[in-house]
Design an enzyme around this catalytic site. Structure first.
Site, PDB file in Angstrom:
ATOM      1  N   SER A 220       0.844  -1.187   0.000  1.00 43.28           N
ATOM      2  CA  SER A 220       0.000   0.000   0.000  1.00 43.28           C
ATOM      3  C   SER A 220       0.881   1.239   0.000  1.00 43.28           C
ATOM      4  O   SER A 220       1.735   1.405   0.870  1.00 43.28           O
ATOM      5  CB  SER A 220      -0.903  -0.008   1.242  1.00 43.28           C
ATOM      6  OG  SER A 220      -1.629   1.190   1.325  1.00 43.28           O
ATOM      7  N   GLY A 222      -0.408   4.405   0.036  1.00 46.85           N
ATOM      8  CA  GLY A 222      -1.222   5.527   0.458  1.00 46.85           C
ATOM      9  C   GLY A 222      -1.928   6.182  -0.715  1.00 46.85           C
ATOM     10  O   GLY A 222      -2.581   5.514  -1.525  1.00 46.85           O
ATOM     11  N   ALA A 223      -1.773   7.497  -0.832  1.00 40.21           N
ATOM     12  CA  ALA A 223      -2.440   8.232  -1.908  1.00 40.21           C
ATOM     13  C   ALA A 223      -1.921   7.860  -3.287  1.00 40.21           C
ATOM     14  O   ALA A 223      -2.530   8.202  -4.304  1.00 40.21           O
ATOM     15  CB  ALA A 223      -2.262   9.738  -1.689  1.00 40.21           C
ATOM     16  N   GLY A 251      -6.175   0.276   5.397  1.00 41.56           N
ATOM     17  CA  GLY A 251      -5.293  -0.782   4.920  1.00 41.56           C
ATOM     18  C   GLY A 251      -5.835  -2.168   5.244  1.00 41.56           C
ATOM     19  O   GLY A 251      -5.658  -3.121   4.472  1.00 41.56           O
ATOM     20  N   ASP A 252      -6.505  -2.296   6.380  1.00 40.12           N
ATOM     21  CA  ASP A 252      -7.092  -3.575   6.771  1.00 40.12           C
ATOM     22  C   ASP A 252      -8.276  -3.916   5.867  1.00 40.12           C
ATOM     23  O   ASP A 252      -8.460  -5.069   5.473  1.00 40.12           O
ATOM     24  CB  ASP A 252      -7.542  -3.522   8.227  1.00 40.12           C
ATOM     25  CG  ASP A 252      -6.446  -3.004   9.143  1.00 40.12           C
ATOM     26  OD1 ASP A 252      -5.271  -3.367   8.919  1.00 40.12           O
ATOM     27  OD2 ASP A 252      -6.745  -2.217  10.061  1.00 40.12           O
TER      28      ASP A 252
END
Length: 315
Positions: A220, A222-223, A251-252
């Site tokens: 991941s 993020g943006a 994220g989960d």
């Protein structure tokens, strides 16, 4: 069916505030109380999607009982491992501009007997499971090799395992070849001990984790979207987000979306991004339901933008 294990769960209180001004009395505009912990959130997202899940949790004291009650109210089966210490309570302050400040308690220390009971409970409940998702930091008392032992036992039982942790616990577990690991950009940089400035840097770091033992890496950024590197190839995906309300549990939710969609290939990556994008637009750690998802907004490509700078480079 997806089993989740959260070795250090929590009772999470989230307060929405206009702004966070140190030393002032701040009046919250909204509040929530949720069962917390990365694996707990994965179970909540799986249940919100209408799939069966069992949350294996070490729980103690009044906070632990409340965590179990809150999960039962959401239709989630809880495999409770009683512990002597009290489950931790965490606080999150969500500002109107999307900035989140979190205060996480350390949590109880698990005895050797409680640690073994936790492993045995996962084994007993994993019969017929499609995945075991092991998520979060290890509580006090557990050695960095504890997740590695769990991965080895899961594979002996013939169950695929997804691991979302960081630091020494992640590095130790790689030697037992977890089927999927899910680091964010900061955790990925820490694992390879070098900075990440571009999407290409993240791809190389993910490839290195695979060389060390990970079957697949769901990273991941993020943006900047997400990456999937596995034995079939490398894919990049992202989706537009109108406004970030809270990134707690996003994220989960993303990991849950990935596993729900089979945990392999570009379709699973697309599901991961759709779930993550929906989650950040919801308050607190609310998990998205199918009606919150916008899969058509997700773009998945094998043409990796390796030169694209990360919005927040990791040094």
């Amino acid at each position: 069916m997806i089993i989740t294990l959260t070795p250090n769960p929590s009772l999470d209180r989230t307060y929405e505030v206009p702004s966070l001004d140190r030393g002032d009395v701040i009046r919250a505009t909204g509040e929530r109380m949720d069962p917390g912990g990365k694996g707990v959130n994965v179970s909540r997202a799986v249940a919100a999607a209408g799939q069966r899940t069992i949350a294996v949790l070490p729980l103690g004291g009044a906070p632990g009982a409340l965590v179990a009650d809150l999960l039962h109210a959401q239709g989630i089966e809880v495999a409770r491992v009683p512990i002597a210490g009290a489950t931790r309570s965490n606080i999150a302050l969500a500002e109107a501009d999307g900035v989140l400040t979190k205060i996480n308690a350390p949590g109880p220390e698990l005895t050797p007997q409680e640690q073994e009971l936790l492993l045995e409970t996962v084994r007993l409940r994993s019969a017929g499971a499609d995945w075991i998702a092991c998520c979060g930091s290890l509580p006090r008392g557990l050695a960095p090799t504890w997740y590695a032992e769990l991965v080895a036992r899961a594979h002996t039982a013939g169950v695929r395992i997804a691991l979302d942790t960081s630091g020494p616990a992640l590095l130790q577990a790689l030697r037992e070849r977890p089927d999927v690991v899910k680091p964010n950009a900061e955790e990925l940089a820490e694992a390879v001990a070098r900075p990440l400035a571009t999407v290409g840097d993240a791809v190389k770091a993910a490839e290195e984790l695979r060389e060390r033992g990970a079957g697949a890496v769901l990273a991941s950024l993020g943006a900047d979207g997400q990456l999937l590197v596995d034995d079939a190839g490398t894919w990049y995906a992202d989706a537009p987000v109108d406004a970030v309300r809270s990134n707690v549990g996003a994220g989960d939710s993303s990991l849950a979306g990935f596993l729900i969609a089979g945990g392999h290939g570009p379709q699973a990556l697309a599901s991961a991004v759709a779930h993550g994008a929906a989650a950040v637009q919801l308050p607190g750690s609310v998990m998205p339901t199918p009606s919150d998802l916008d899969p058509a907004a997700v773009t998945v490509t094998a043409d990796i933008p390796v030169d694209r700078p990360l919005t927040e480079p990791v040094s």
